[in-house]
Design a protein around this motif. Structure first.
Motif, PDB file in Angstrom:
ATOM      1  N   THR A 150       0.832  -1.201   0.000  1.00 36.45           N
ATOM      2  CA  THR A 150       0.000   0.000   0.000  1.00 36.45           C
ATOM      3  C   THR A 150       0.868   1.252   0.000  1.00 36.45           C
ATOM      4  O   THR A 150       0.571   2.232  -0.690  1.00 36.45           O
ATOM      5  N   ILE A 151       1.956   1.206   0.752  1.00 30.29           N
ATOM      6  CA  ILE A 151       2.897   2.334   0.748  1.00 30.29           C
ATOM      7  C   ILE A 151       3.511   2.506  -0.639  1.00 30.29           C
ATOM      8  O   ILE A 151       3.664   3.626  -1.130  1.00 30.29           O
ATOM      9  N   LEU A 152       3.836   1.386  -1.298  1.00 34.40           N
ATOM     10  CA  LEU A 152       4.353   1.471  -2.666  1.00 34.40           C
ATOM     11  C   LEU A 152       3.308   2.062  -3.607  1.00 34.40           C
ATOM     12  O   LEU A 152       3.630   2.842  -4.503  1.00 34.40           O
ATOM     13  N   TYR A 153       2.047   1.682  -3.403  1.00 35.80           N
ATOM     14  CA  TYR A 153       0.976   2.180  -4.265  1.00 35.80           C
ATOM     15  C   TYR A 153       0.800   3.686  -4.112  1.00 35.80           C
ATOM     16  O   TYR A 153       0.714   4.411  -5.098  1.00 35.80           O
ATOM     17  N   PHE A 154       0.730   4.157  -2.875  1.00 37.27           N
ATOM     18  CA  PHE A 154       0.559   5.590  -2.661  1.00 37.27           C
ATOM     19  C   PHE A 154       1.840   6.379  -2.936  1.00 37.27           C
ATOM     20  O   PHE A 154       1.795   7.595  -3.107  1.00 37.27           O
ATOM     21  N   GLY A 155       2.965   5.689  -2.996  1.00 35.47           N
ATOM     22  CA  GLY A 155       4.219   6.330  -3.370  1.00 35.47           C
ATOM     23  C   GLY A 155       4.442   6.339  -4.868  1.00 35.47           C
ATOM     24  O   GLY A 155       5.516   6.679  -5.347  1.00 35.47           O
ATOM     25  N   ASN A 156       3.417   5.938  -5.638  1.00 34.88           N
ATOM     26  CA  ASN A 156       3.454   5.922  -7.107  1.00 34.88           C
ATOM     27  C   ASN A 156       4.561   5.040  -7.665  1.00 34.88           C
ATOM     28  O   ASN A 156       5.209   5.371  -8.660  1.00 34.88           O
ATOM     29  N   TYR A 157       4.783   3.893  -7.044  1.00 30.00           N
ATOM     30  CA  TYR A 157       5.766   2.944  -7.547  1.00 30.00           C
ATOM     31  C   TYR A 157       5.378   2.436  -8.932  1.00 30.00           C
ATOM     32  O   TYR A 157       6.235   2.090  -9.736  1.00 30.00           O
ATOM     33  N   TYR A 158       4.090   2.404  -9.223  1.00 32.52           N
ATOM     34  CA  TYR A 158       3.617   1.866 -10.494  1.00 32.52           C
ATOM     35  C   TYR A 158       3.995   2.740 -11.682  1.00 32.52           C
ATOM     36  O   TYR A 158       3.813   2.331 -12.819  1.00 32.52           O
ATOM     37  N   HIS A 159       4.538   3.938 -11.448  1.00 29.36           N
ATOM     38  CA  HIS A 159       4.996   4.746 -12.570  1.00 29.36           C
ATOM     39  C   HIS A 159       6.233   4.124 -13.225  1.00 29.36           C
ATOM     40  O   HIS A 159       6.494   4.370 -14.395  1.00 29.36           O
ATOM     41  N   LYS A 160       6.979   3.318 -12.469  1.00 27.28           N
ATOM     42  CA  LYS A 160       8.124   2.616 -13.055  1.00 27.28           C
ATOM     43  C   LYS A 160       7.663   1.540 -14.016  1.00 27.28           C
ATOM     44  O   LYS A 160       8.282   1.302 -15.045  1.00 27.28           O
ATOM     45  N   ASP A 161       6.580   0.842 -13.650  1.00 25.17           N
ATOM     46  CA  ASP A 161       6.005  -0.194 -14.502  1.00 25.17           C
ATOM     47  C   ASP A 161       4.495  -0.199 -14.285  1.00 25.17           C
ATOM     48  O   ASP A 161       4.027  -0.648 -13.246  1.00 25.17           O
ATOM     49  N   PRO A 162       3.719   0.283 -15.237  1.00 25.24           N
ATOM     50  CA  PRO A 162       2.269   0.381 -15.047  1.00 25.24           C
ATOM     51  C   PRO A 162       1.579  -0.971 -14.849  1.00 25.24           C
ATOM     52  O   PRO A 162       0.457  -1.018 -14.365  1.00 25.24           O
ATOM     53  N   ARG A 163       2.243  -2.065 -15.190  1.00 25.52           N
ATOM     54  CA  ARG A 163       1.638  -3.382 -14.988  1.00 25.52           C
ATOM     55  C   ARG A 163       1.493  -3.711 -13.511  1.00 25.52           C
ATOM     56  O   ARG A 163       0.728  -4.586 -13.137  1.00 25.52           O
ATOM     57  N   GLU A 164       2.188  -2.998 -12.645  1.00 27.71           N
ATOM     58  CA  GLU A 164       2.136  -3.243 -11.202  1.00 27.71           C
ATOM     59  C   GLU A 164       0.924  -2.589 -10.530  1.00 27.71           C
ATOM     60  O   GLU A 164       0.602  -2.904  -9.400  1.00 27.71           O
ATOM     61  N   ARG A 165       0.251  -1.689 -11.216  1.00 22.41           N
ATOM     62  CA  ARG A 165      -0.784  -0.875 -10.576  1.00 22.41           C
ATOM     63  C   ARG A 165      -1.934  -1.698 -10.016  1.00 22.41           C
ATOM     64  O   ARG A 165      -2.396  -1.455  -8.895  1.00 22.41           O
ATOM     65  N   ALA A 166      -2.440  -2.674 -10.743  1.00 23.93           N
ATOM     66  CA  ALA A 166      -3.592  -3.456 -10.287  1.00 23.93           C
ATOM     67  C   ALA A 166      -3.263  -4.252  -9.027  1.00 23.93           C
ATOM     68  O   ALA A 166      -4.066  -4.311  -8.089  1.00 23.93           O
ATOM     69  N   GLY A 167      -2.104  -4.871  -8.993  1.00 21.93           N
ATOM     70  CA  GLY A 167      -1.719  -5.651  -7.819  1.00 21.93           C
ATOM     71  C   GLY A 167      -1.515  -4.789  -6.589  1.00 21.93           C
ATOM     72  O   GLY A 167      -1.912  -5.158  -5.480  1.00 21.93           O
ATOM     73  N   LEU A 168      -0.915  -3.632  -6.769  1.00 21.55           N
ATOM     74  CA  LEU A 168      -0.705  -2.730  -5.644  1.00 21.55           C
ATOM     75  C   LEU A 168      -2.028  -2.160  -5.142  1.00 21.55           C
ATOM     76  O   LEU A 168      -2.220  -1.980  -3.938  1.00 21.55           O
ATOM     77  N   ALA A 169      -2.959  -1.893  -6.054  1.00 20.06           N
ATOM     78  CA  ALA A 169      -4.280  -1.406  -5.640  1.00 20.06           C
ATOM     79  C   ALA A 169      -5.031  -2.494  -4.877  1.00 20.06           C
ATOM     80  O   ALA A 169      -5.742  -2.193  -3.904  1.00 20.06           O
ATOM     81  N   ALA A 170      -4.879  -3.747  -5.280  1.00 20.82           N
ATOM     82  CA  ALA A 170      -5.519  -4.853  -4.561  1.00 20.82           C
ATOM     83  C   ALA A 170      -4.978  -4.954  -3.138  1.00 20.82           C
ATOM     84  O   ALA A 170      -5.725  -5.263  -2.195  1.00 20.82           O
ATOM     85  N   ASN A 171      -3.712  -4.683  -2.959  1.00 17.31           N
ATOM     86  CA  ASN A 171      -3.127  -4.683  -1.620  1.00 17.31           C
ATOM     87  C   ASN A 171      -3.675  -3.542  -0.774  1.00 17.31           C
ATOM     88  O   ASN A 171      -3.887  -3.710   0.429  1.00 17.31           O
ATOM     89  N   ALA A 172      -3.891  -2.397  -1.371  1.00 18.74           N
ATOM     90  CA  ALA A 172      -4.457  -1.274  -0.625  1.00 18.74           C
ATOM     91  C   ALA A 172      -5.868  -1.611  -0.148  1.00 18.74           C
ATOM     92  O   ALA A 172      -6.242  -1.295   0.987  1.00 18.74           O
ATOM     93  N   ILE A 173      -6.643  -2.281  -0.982  1.00 20.94           N
ATOM     94  CA  ILE A 173      -7.994  -2.688  -0.594  1.00 20.94           C
ATOM     95  C   ILE A 173      -7.935  -3.745   0.501  1.00 20.94           C
ATOM     96  O   ILE A 173      -8.703  -3.683   1.474  1.00 20.94           O
ATOM     97  N   ALA A 174      -7.026  -4.711   0.365  1.00 18.26           N
ATOM     98  CA  ALA A 174      -6.889  -5.749   1.398  1.00 18.26           C
ATOM     99  C   ALA A 174      -6.448  -5.145   2.727  1.00 18.26           C
ATOM    100  O   ALA A 174      -6.935  -5.551   3.792  1.00 18.26           O
ATOM    101  N   ALA A 175      -5.546  -4.184   2.696  1.00 15.24           N
ATOM    102  CA  ALA A 175      -5.095  -3.532   3.932  1.00 15.24           C
ATOM    103  C   ALA A 175      -6.236  -2.747   4.573  1.00 15.24           C
ATOM    104  O   ALA A 175      -6.384  -2.738   5.802  1.00 15.24           O
ATOM    105  N   LEU A 176      -7.079  -2.119   3.767  1.00 17.72           N
ATOM    106  CA  LEU A 176      -8.222  -1.389   4.291  1.00 17.72           C
ATOM    107  C   LEU A 176      -9.223  -2.337   4.961  1.00 17.72           C
ATOM    108  O   LEU A 176      -9.704  -2.072   6.064  1.00 17.72           O
ATOM    109  N   ILE A 177      -9.511  -3.453   4.305  1.00 15.33           N
ATOM    110  CA  ILE A 177     -10.431  -4.441   4.875  1.00 15.33           C
ATOM    111  C   ILE A 177      -9.873  -5.009   6.166  1.00 15.33           C
ATOM    112  O   ILE A 177     -10.597  -5.177   7.158  1.00 15.33           O
TER     113      ILE A 177
END
Length: 106
Positions: free
Chosen positions: A65-92
């Motif tokens: 989630t920290i990687l997601y909000f730190g815009n890590y997916y700008h290095k590789d946009p294919r990572e965005r969906a997986g990182l967003a899924a982690n943010a949702i799992a952390a919220l739940i």
């Protein structure tokens, strides 16, 4: 008829009569090679790997989630969906822990 335009090929009538097409874009500046490499973590990416590992070690969800909000997916946009899924799992997980703690204390 859109393929020559979208593929970067010239649609000049004189060149089309000969059956030859000329590339409009620069051949040396190829952007396709950027995503030819497999994703890290066994090819599924850091995000999806963290999601799977998070079921055993939930702190991985917060790391991703920290990687997601730190815009890590700008290095590789294919990572965005997986990182967003982690943010949702952390919220739940956070909401369920807060409800469980509130139920125990009240």
């Amino acid at each position: 008829m859109l393929c020559p335009v979208l593929c970067g090929l010239s649609t000049d009538v004189k060149e089309g009569e000969n059956g030859n097409y000329t590339l409009i874009r620069d051949v040396e500046d190829n952007q396709l090679g950027m995503f030819d490499q497999p994703l890290p973590c066994f090819g599924c990416g850091i995000g999806w790997f963290s999601l799977l590992l998070g079921f055993v070690f939930p702190l991985m969800w917060y790391y991703a989630t920290i990687l997601y909000f730190g815009n890590y997916y700008h290095k590789d946009p294919r990572e965005r969906a997986g990182l967003a899924a982690n943010a949702i799992a952390a919220l739940i997980l956070t909401i369920s822990v807060l409800i469980a703690v509130a139920a125990i204390l009240l």
